[in-house]
Structure formats: structure tokens, C-alpha cells
Scaffold this motif. Sequence first.
Motif, PDB file in Angstrom:
ATOM      1  N   MET A   1       0.895  -1.183  -0.115  1.00 10.90           N
ATOM      2  CA  MET A   1       0.004   0.147   0.037  1.00 10.90           C
ATOM      3  C   MET A   1       0.846   1.234  -0.223  1.00 10.90           C
ATOM      4  O   MET A   1       1.943   1.557   0.821  1.00 10.90           O
ATOM      5  N   TYR A   2       0.575   2.277  -0.743  1.00  5.71           N
ATOM      6  CA  TYR A   2       1.338   3.424  -0.983  1.00  5.71           C
ATOM      7  C   TYR A   2       1.028   4.567   0.118  1.00  5.71           C
ATOM      8  O   TYR A   2      -0.118   4.560   0.203  1.00  5.71           O
ATOM      9  N   LYS A   3       1.924   5.222   0.340  1.00  2.54           N
ATOM     10  CA  LYS A   3       1.764   6.256   1.524  1.00  2.54           C
ATOM     11  C   LYS A   3       1.611   7.524   0.803  1.00  2.54           C
ATOM     12  O   LYS A   3       0.754   8.399   1.275  1.00  2.54           O
ATOM     13  N   THR A   4       2.299   7.892  -0.052  1.00  3.49           N
ATOM     14  CA  THR A   4       2.535   9.185  -0.796  1.00  3.49           C
ATOM     15  C   THR A   4       2.349   8.932  -2.284  1.00  3.49           C
ATOM     16  O   THR A   4       2.807   8.031  -2.761  1.00  3.49           O
ATOM     17  N   ALA A   5       2.148  10.066  -3.040  1.00  5.91           N
ATOM     18  CA  ALA A   5       2.154  10.135  -4.582  1.00  5.91           C
ATOM     19  C   ALA A   5       2.592  11.729  -4.701  1.00  5.91           C
ATOM     20  O   ALA A   5       2.620  12.406  -4.012  1.00  5.91           O
ATOM     21  N   ALA A   6       3.296  11.630  -6.015  1.00  2.00           N
ATOM     22  CA  ALA A   6       3.778  12.732  -6.460  1.00  2.00           C
ATOM     23  C   ALA A   6       3.142  13.071  -7.717  1.00  2.00           C
ATOM     24  O   ALA A   6       2.971  12.091  -8.727  1.00  2.00           O
ATOM     25  N   ALA A   7       2.505  14.454  -8.149  1.00  2.00           N
ATOM     26  CA  ALA A   7       1.782  14.713  -9.393  1.00  2.00           C
ATOM     27  C   ALA A   7       1.932  15.872  -9.865  1.00  2.00           C
ATOM     28  O   ALA A   7       2.164  16.822  -9.124  1.00  2.00           O
ATOM     29  N   VAL A   8       1.754  15.965 -11.257  1.00  2.00           N
ATOM     30  CA  VAL A   8       1.545  17.256 -11.916  1.00  2.00           C
ATOM     31  C   VAL A   8      -0.087  17.333 -12.376  1.00  2.00           C
ATOM     32  O   VAL A   8      -0.560  16.262 -12.755  1.00  2.00           O
ATOM     33  N   HIS A   9      -0.563  18.575 -12.587  1.00  2.00           N
ATOM     34  CA  HIS A   9      -1.829  18.411 -13.041  1.00  2.00           C
ATOM     35  C   HIS A   9      -2.206  19.954 -13.886  1.00  2.00           C
ATOM     36  O   HIS A   9      -1.636  20.775 -13.696  1.00  2.00           O
ATOM     37  N   ILE A  10      -3.306  20.018 -14.609  1.00  2.00           N
ATOM     38  CA  ILE A  10      -3.641  21.179 -15.259  1.00  2.00           C
ATOM     39  C   ILE A  10      -5.138  21.106 -15.016  1.00  2.00           C
ATOM     40  O   ILE A  10      -6.013  20.143 -15.197  1.00  2.00           O
ATOM     41  N   LEU A  11      -5.732  22.009 -14.459  1.00  2.00           N
ATOM     42  CA  LEU A  11      -7.152  22.267 -14.024  1.00  2.00           C
ATOM     43  C   LEU A  11      -7.805  23.154 -15.121  1.00  2.00           C
ATOM     44  O   LEU A  11      -7.153  24.318 -15.258  1.00  2.00           O
ATOM     45  N   VAL A  12      -8.716  22.638 -15.675  1.00  2.00           N
ATOM     46  CA  VAL A  12      -9.581  23.755 -16.797  1.00  2.00           C
ATOM     47  C   VAL A  12     -11.142  23.339 -16.245  1.00  2.00           C
ATOM     48  O   VAL A  12     -11.738  22.310 -15.697  1.00  2.00           O
ATOM     49  N   LYS A  13     -11.873  24.250 -16.936  1.00  2.00           N
ATOM     50  CA  LYS A  13     -13.464  24.173 -16.530  1.00  2.00           C
ATOM     51  C   LYS A  13     -13.978  23.070 -17.364  1.00  2.00           C
ATOM     52  O   LYS A  13     -15.081  22.757 -16.941  1.00  2.00           O
ATOM     53  N   HIS A  14     -13.693  22.941 -18.606  1.00  2.00           N
ATOM     54  CA  HIS A  14     -14.415  22.227 -19.846  1.00  2.00           C
ATOM     55  C   HIS A  14     -13.827  20.870 -20.135  1.00  2.00           C
ATOM     56  O   HIS A  14     -12.559  20.854 -20.264  1.00  2.00           O
ATOM     57  N   LYS A  15     -14.269  19.867 -20.007  1.00  2.00           N
ATOM     58  CA  LYS A  15     -14.068  18.472 -20.621  1.00  2.00           C
ATOM     59  C   LYS A  15     -13.353  18.334 -21.869  1.00  2.00           C
ATOM     60  O   LYS A  15     -12.150  17.887 -21.982  1.00  2.00           O
ATOM     61  N   GLU A  16     -14.051  19.317 -22.919  1.00  2.00           N
ATOM     62  CA  GLU A  16     -13.233  19.194 -24.184  1.00  2.00           C
ATOM     63  C   GLU A  16     -11.932  19.867 -24.007  1.00  2.00           C
ATOM     64  O   GLU A  16     -11.272  19.280 -24.985  1.00  2.00           O
ATOM     65  N   GLN A  17     -11.635  21.032 -23.406  1.00  2.00           N
ATOM     66  CA  GLN A  17     -10.288  21.387 -23.235  1.00  2.00           C
ATOM     67  C   GLN A  17      -9.316  20.571 -22.522  1.00  2.00           C
ATOM     68  O   GLN A  17      -8.264  20.310 -22.819  1.00  2.00           O
TER      69      GLN A  17
END
Length: 92
Positions: A1-17
Motif C-alpha cells: 500500500m502506497y503512503k504518498t504520491a507525487a503528481a502534476v496537473h492542469i485544471l480547466v473548466k471544460h471537459k473538451e479542453q
Amino acid sequence: MYKTAAAVHILVKHKEQAEDIIKQLNNGANFAALAKRFSSCPSAKKGGDLGEFKKGQMVPQFDKVAFSGELLVPHLVKTKFGWHVVKILYRT
């Protein structure tokens, strides 16, 4: 079982974008550059870098992908904040 993760993300309003961003990434686009250009999250300044986080720190939908999704590929995640393009870098 993992305790931590590291991620990058991009947050936008629309699914199409978000889907368009995933297409660009799959065609070799730079994640950090797209994050700086499109993401509405404060992490955009850091190329979408969220750093390392513990299980349960993120909203449930995000957490699920962070701790079970395939590494180093873009995932589409819907949360109360909008649509995220998430790439999990590693887990410990």
C-alpha cells in the motif's frame, strides 16, 4: 500500500479542453508549458507541480487516480473544482 504520491496537473473548466490538452500531451507537448498556459490552479506557476502528498489529502476522485492510476500517462479526472489532466510521477 502506497503512503504518498507525487503528481502534476492542469485544471480547466471544460471537459473538451481537458481532452484537447491530453491529445497535445500524447503528441509530445510539454506538460509544464501547457500547465502554465491553461491551468487555473495556483500550481500552474510551477508547471502544475503538486509535489508529494499523502493519501486522503486530495479530493476523493483525484486521490483514487493518484494512488491507482498508471504512472506517467495523462488521466482525465472530474472534481468539484473542474476537469484535471493528472500525471502521476511516482508513489512511495
